[in-house]
Design a protein around this motif. Structure first.
Motif, mmCIF file in Angstrom:
data_model
loop_
_atom_site.group_PDB
_atom_site.id
_atom_site.type_symbol
_atom_site.label_atom_id
_atom_site.label_comp_id
_atom_site.label_asym_id
_atom_site.label_seq_id
_atom_site.Cartn_x
_atom_site.Cartn_y
_atom_site.Cartn_z
ATOM 1 N N LEU A 1 -24.045 1.583 -8.117
ATOM 2 C CA LEU A 1 -24.912 0.787 -7.230
ATOM 3 C C LEU A 1 -24.111 -0.249 -6.455
ATOM 4 N N ASN B 1 -26.864 3.078 -2.193
ATOM 5 C CA ASN B 1 -26.986 4.524 -2.325
ATOM 6 C C ASN B 1 -25.850 5.049 -3.200
ATOM 7 N N PRO B 2 -26.138 5.314 -4.459
ATOM 8 C CA PRO B 2 -25.072 5.745 -5.368
ATOM 9 C C PRO B 2 -24.341 6.996 -4.884
ATOM 10 N N ALA B 3 -25.021 7.807 -4.045
ATOM 11 C CA ALA B 3 -24.351 9.013 -3.558
ATOM 12 C C ALA B 3 -23.158 8.653 -2.667
ATOM 13 N N ARG B 4 -23.156 7.423 -2.155
ATOM 14 C CA ARG B 4 -22.022 6.973 -1.343
ATOM 15 C C ARG B 4 -20.973 6.229 -2.171
#
Lengths: 179, 656
Positions: free
Chosen positions: A26, A41-44
Motif C-alpha cells: 500500500l 494501488n498495490p498492483a503498482r
C-alpha cells in the motif's frame, strides 16, 4: 577505469516475521503516485508479498531489473518443506508473468529505494512494516566507474524492448510533428 | 473525481443474471459516509418489512467502507448486510481479511445481490469484467477449500474469495461466510447467500483509489504508527491480559486462558468451572496451542497478530482467530485443546459461526441428557462426549435428523421441540445466541449494551470504557492520566469515583444518566468504524485505541475531502444508526425485545433496569417503546423515515 565509492542499499527481508498484512504494498504505491500519496494501488507496488497462506508462504519480493525475454528455464524451489511457485524469488518484471508491471500500461516497475530529495531515512516499506520484517542497511563499496543510465534512458530502453526500436522512433517522430 | 470511495456499486440480479455497474450519488457519502451506513440506507429504501429472510427480495450486500484500500491502519473489514433468518432483523456481521480492499481496487464499493440464482454460481469480479460462473462442481466443498479451488480454476492466486461451506448451502441459521483467516459469522449470512445459490464471491482488482489530501492523510497515519508502537510496547496495567493490548483479542498469541475458561460458562452457557485452569491444564493447553500455530497472521495493513495459520497434526490446515479457539471445547465440556483445534477446522470448512454453533450443539446435548430429546433423535451417535458432539455438529451442518431442527438456532429449535425445551433457551437475545457469560450483580452499562444495540452482540458495542471498576484510587488515577480518547475530560471523574463496592459501585453507579453517555459514546465509535470498515480491535473494541473521536474526523476528511468535525461526523453515524433502528422497528422490534437473558445476572433490579432503559431511550431521542421520535428523526434529516413509521402506526404522534 577509475575506482569510485558506491553506496550499496540493502533491504534485509526476514520473511519468517511477515504477518502478511501487505502494508508495504500500500505505502509503496502511495509514495510513488503522483502527486505523492494521491492514489493507492498495490498492483503498482514495487514490493509484492507472494502469498500462499495455507502453505505458510508470505514472501516479500522487490522489483528488480526489467527482463525483455523469459529465461530459458524456470525454477521451483522447495525450502523447509514449502514449495514455492515458479520464479517466486525472481525480482524481474518479465514476459512470463504479470508481477511488477504497471497494470494499465504494462510497463515494468523497479524498486528505487524511495530515492528522493531530500533523501528519506529509509524506504517507505521499511518504515511502514511494524513487524521488523524489513531492515534497511547502507554500506559503501569500491567499484569501477561505469556509465549510469539516466531515468529517461531507462524508460526508453524498456519501451524499445517492449515495442521495438522502429515503433518507438515512428511514435516519437509522429508526436514531435504534431507539436 | 471520487475520493476514498470508488463511486460505483455492482448490482447483480441473480435471477436474470443481469449485472450492472451503477454510479452512486456522491451526496450519500455526505449523509451516510459508507460501509454499514450506506448499506443500511439501501436496505431501508428497497427492502420492506414484509420481506422474509429467504424471500427473493432479501438483498445481501457485501460492502467496503470509506477507509478500506487506503493506508489507514487496520481498515480491512467487509460488512455483510441482510435480513437475518435467525433474528429476522437487519444483521451486519463483518469480516477482516483482504476482500473489501480488493473490491475497491476492482472499482466497486459494494456488491449488491438481489433475487436468487436458478443454479449454483459464484461471482467473479475481475476489474471491469464481472461474471456469474457455474459452481455446481463446488457444491459440497468446504468453505476454505472452495476459496483455493476458485483461485486455481481462475489461475488468479491474488483473487480474494469469500465462500460458504455446506452449512450455508443447507441454509443453517448460523452459517458463516468465510474468507481466509476471517469470517462474517453471526446471524446467518451464509444461509442467505446459500439460499441465493451463491457459493462464493471472488474478486481481483488492479485500479487506483484516490485520496483527497494524501500528504495530510499520511501525516495522521504516521502519528498513529507512533501510537501503535507505543501501545504495543506499553500494555495497560491493572486489567486482564486480553484487555491490555490493542487489536482484536490476541487469542492466538496469548496462551493463558484461565480467565476465559474459569469465567465463561461451559456447555450451553451452563456451568462455571472455577479451578479448571489447574497446573496440568495450564501446561498442556498452551503446549497444544503452540503446537497448532504455524504462524501468526493479520488482516490487510494491520501490524497486529490476531489470526494464525493452524497446522495441527493430521488436521488439514486452516486459519483461525479470536475466541473460536475455545468455544467448541468449552461447549462440549472437553478438557483437551486438541479437540478444540480439530473441531474448529471441521466447523470452519462447514462454514459455521463458532460463537452460536457450539451453543446450539451443547443445547441439543443438554436436551438429550434431560430426556427431552431421545435415543431416537440420537440414533447412531457415539457415546463419548467428543464423538457425540462432532456427530451432532455434522448433523447440524447437513441438516440431518435432529440437526435440521437445531440448525434453526436455539430459540427456534426450543419452540419446535417443545416439551420443556424452551427452558433451556436461556442465553439468547432477540433470538440470537449470546456469549456464554453468567454473572453476579447487574451491570448497568452492560444491561444497556446487551439490550439495545442492533448488532445483538456485546462484542460490537463494548470496548472503550473499562469492563469493571479499578480496585484502588491509585490504579484509577493511573488509568485516567493518559486517556485522550475520552470525548471530554470531565468524564474522568466518573471513572475515579467508580468503585468495586458501596454506593458508587454497580448496579447503581454509574447512574443511568452517566451510563447513557458512556454507552452512546461507545456505540457511536463502533458506528464510525463500521462506516469506515476499520477493525474495531484498533478502535471501538479496545481500551485506549489508536482511532478515536478526536482523530477520526481529520483522518476521514483528508481521505474523502469531506469537511468533517466531531459534531458533523457524529451526526452522520447517528443518522445511519437511527435508520438502522427504524428498519428493525418497522419489522416489529420494540422495547419488549430489549432484554438480556433472565439468568445473565444472578442479582437483578427490575425497577432500576426499567429506569435505565427509559433514561437511555430518552437520551437517544427514542420514545418509550424504543422508536426514534419524530423530532429526533427530523434533527437527523430523516423526516421520510418518521413519515413511514407514522403511516405504519409504529410512531404515534405525541406519544413518548
Amino acid at each position: 577505469m577509475a575506482k569510485i565509492k558506491k553506496k550499496v542499499k540493502t533491504i534485509k527481508v526476514d520473511a519468517d516475521k511477515c504477518n502478511g498484512c501487505r502494508g508495504c504494498e500500500l505505502v509503496c504505491s502511495a509514495y510513488h503516485s503522483s502527486p505523492k500519496y494521491s492514489t493507492i494501488n498495490p498492483a503498482r507496488s514495487r514490493i509484492q508479498i507472494i502469498r500462499h497462506p495455507l502453505k505458510d508462504i508470505w514472501l516479500p519480493v522487490f522489483a528488480g531489473e526489467y527482463a525483455p525475454a523469459e529465461c530459458m528455464g524456470r525454477d521451483v524451489y522447495t525450502i523447509d518443506g514449502k514449495e514455492y511457485d515458479e520464479c517466486t524469488f525472481c525480482r524481474a518484471a518479465c514476459p512470463s508473468r504479470d508481477i511488477f508491471k504497471e497494470p494499465d500500461s504494462g510497463l515494468p516497475l523497479k524498486c528505487d529505494m524511495c530515492e528522493s530529495d531530500p533523501p528519506l531515512e529509509k524506504p517507505k516499506c521499511v518504515e511502514w512494516c511494524l513487524n521488523d520484517v524489513l531492515t534497511y542497511e547502507e554500506r559503501e563499496e569500491e567499484v569501477e566507474e561505469g556509465v549510469e543510465m539516466e531515468e529517461v534512458e531507462v524508460g526508453l530502453k524498456s519501451m524499445i524492448n517492449k515495442y521495438g526500436m522502429q515503433n518507438i522512433l515512428d511514435t516519437v517522430n509522429r508526436i514531435s510533428q504534431k507539436q | 473525481m471520487r475520493y476514498a470511495e470508488t463511486g460505483y456499486n455492482l448490482e447483480i440480479d441473480l435471477a436474470t443474471g443481469n449485472i450492472e455497474r451503477v454510479e452512486t450519488d456522491p451526496k450519500v457519502m455526505e449523509t451516510h459516509l459508507g460501509g454499514l451506513g450506506t448499506s443500511v440506507k439501501l436496505h431501508w429504501d428497497r427492502v420492506g418489512p414484509e420481506v422474509k429472510p429467504f424471500d427473493d427480495e432479501n438483498m445481501l450486500i457485501f460492502s467496503s467502507g470509506v477507509l478500506n484500500a487506503t493506508p489507514a491502519f487496520s481498515a480491512n473489514r467487509t460488512v455483510v448486510t441482510f435480513v437475518s433468518p435467525e433474528s429476522d432483523l437487519l444483521a451486519y456481521p463483518m469480516m477482516g481479511g483482504f476482500w473489501s480492499a480488493e473490491l475497491k481496487y476492482a472499482g466497486y464499493d459494494k456488491v449488491i445481490l438481489r433475487n436468487k440464482s436458478p443454479k449454483w454460481v459464484y461471482v467473479w469480479i475481475n476489474n471491469d469484467k464481472v461474471e456469474l460462473r457455474d459452481a455446481s462442481h463446488l457444491v459440497g466443498k468446504g468453505a476454505l477449500e472452495t476459496q483455493d479451488l476458485i483461485r486455481r480454476e481462475l489461475n488468479q492466486p491474488n483473487a480474494q474469495v469469500a465462500a460458504i461451506g455446506i452449512a450455508g448451502e443447507n441454509r443453517c441459521f448460523t452459517a458463516s461466510i468465510e474468507q481466509g483467516r476471517s469470517s462474517a459469522s453471526r446471524l446467518g449470512g451464509g444461509a442467505v447467500l446459500g439460499d441465493k445459490k451463491v457459493k462464493a464471491v471472488a474478486v481481483r482488482g488492479t485500479k487506483d483509489i484516490n485520496l483527497a489530501r494524501g500528504e495530510e492523510f499520511m501525516k495522521h497515519m504516521m502519528d498513529m504508527m507512533k501510537y501503535i508502537n507505543f501501545r504495543n510496547e506499553n500494555p495497560i496495567p491493572d486489567v486482564m491480559t486480553i484487555l491490555s493490548g490493542i487489536g482484536s483479542p490476541q487469542e492466538m498469541v496469548h496462551t493463558d486462558e484461565q480467565w476465559h475458561t474459569e469465567n465463561f460458562m461451559w456447555g450451553n452457557a451452563r456451568t462455571r468451572r472455577r479451578g479448571f485452569w489447574s497446573k496440568e491444564i495450564s501446561e498442556e493447553w498452551p503446549k497444544v496451542q503452540k503446537e497448532g500455530i504455524k504462524r501468526l497472521i493479520s488482516c490487510m495493513n494491520c501490524p497486529q497478530h490476531c489470526g494464525a495459520l493452524i497446522s495441527y497434526k493430521d488436521t488439514p490446515r486452516y486459519m483461525a482467530k479470536c475466541f473460536g479457539k475455545l468455544t467448541y471445547a468449552m461447549a462440549a465440556y472437553v478438557d483437551n485443546m486438541e479437540f478444540a483445534w480439530k473441531t474448529l477446522q471441521r466447523a470452519t470448512e462447514y462454514g459455521l459461526d463458532s460463537f452460536s454453533t457450539p451453543q446450539i450443539i451443547a443445547f441439543g446435548i443438554e436436551l438429550y441428557e434431560a430426556g427431552i430429546l431421545t435415543d431416537k433423535d440420537f440414533e447412531g451417535a457415539p457415546n463419548d462426549k467428543e464423538g457425540r458432539f462432532i456427530w451432532l455438529l455434522d448433523r447440524v451442518a447437513r441438516r440431518e435428523g435432529i440437526g435440521d431442527v437445531l440448525a434453526d438456532g436455539v430459540y427456534r429449535a426450543a419452540r419446535k421441540i417443545g416439551n420443556g425445551a424452551e427452558q433451556f433457551d436461556h442465553n439468547t437475545i432477540k433470538k440470537h445466541e449470546q456469549l456464554p457469560l453468567k454473572l453476579g450483580t447487574l451491570d448497568p452499562l452492560y444491561y444497556l449494551m446487551y439490550s439495545t444495540n442492533e448488532k445483538i452482540s456485546i462484542t460490537q458495542i463494548e470496548g472503550n470504557w473499562p469492563q469493571s471498576a479499578f480496585a484502588t484510587m491509585e490504579q484509577r488515577e493511573n488509568f485516567v492520566k493518559d486517556w485522550p480518547q475520552l470525548p471530554d475530560e470531565s468524564w474522568k471523574q466518573w471513572l475515579l469515583e467508580w468503585d468495586q463496592r458501596g454506593e458508587k459501585a454497580i448496579p447503581f453507579y454509574p447512574t443511568p444518566e452517566i451510563c447513557s453517555e458512556i454507552v452512546d459514546w461507545m456505540e457511536m465509535l463502533h458506528n464510525i468504524d463500521d462506516a469506515c470498515c476499520v477493525c474495531a480491535g484498533m478502535s471501538s473494541f479496545c481500551l485506549k485505541p489508536p482511532y478515536h473521536i478526536h482523530n477520526y474526523p481529520k483522518i476521514i476528511s483528508s481521505a474523502t475531502g469531506l469537511d468533517l468535525d466531531e459534531g458533523s461526523l457524529k451526526k452522520i453515524v447517528n443518522r445511519s444508526r437511527n435508520l438502522h433502528r427504524a428498519f428493525n422497528n418497522r419489522r416489529g422490534m420494540a422495547r419488549v425485545d430489549e432484554k438480556p437473558p433472565a439468568d445473565h445476572w444472578k442479582r437483578r433490579w427490575p425497577e432500576l433496569e426499567e429506569n435505565l432503559l427509559s433514561t437511555y431511550y430518552k437520551f437517544k431521542g427514542w420514545d418509550q417503546n424504543g422508536i426514534p421520535t419524530k423530532e429526533r428523526l427530523h434533527e437527523l434529516d430523516l423526516d421520510y423515515v418518521a413519515e413511514d413509521l407514522e403511516k405504519r402506526g409504529i410512531l404515534k404522534d405525541g406519544q413518548d
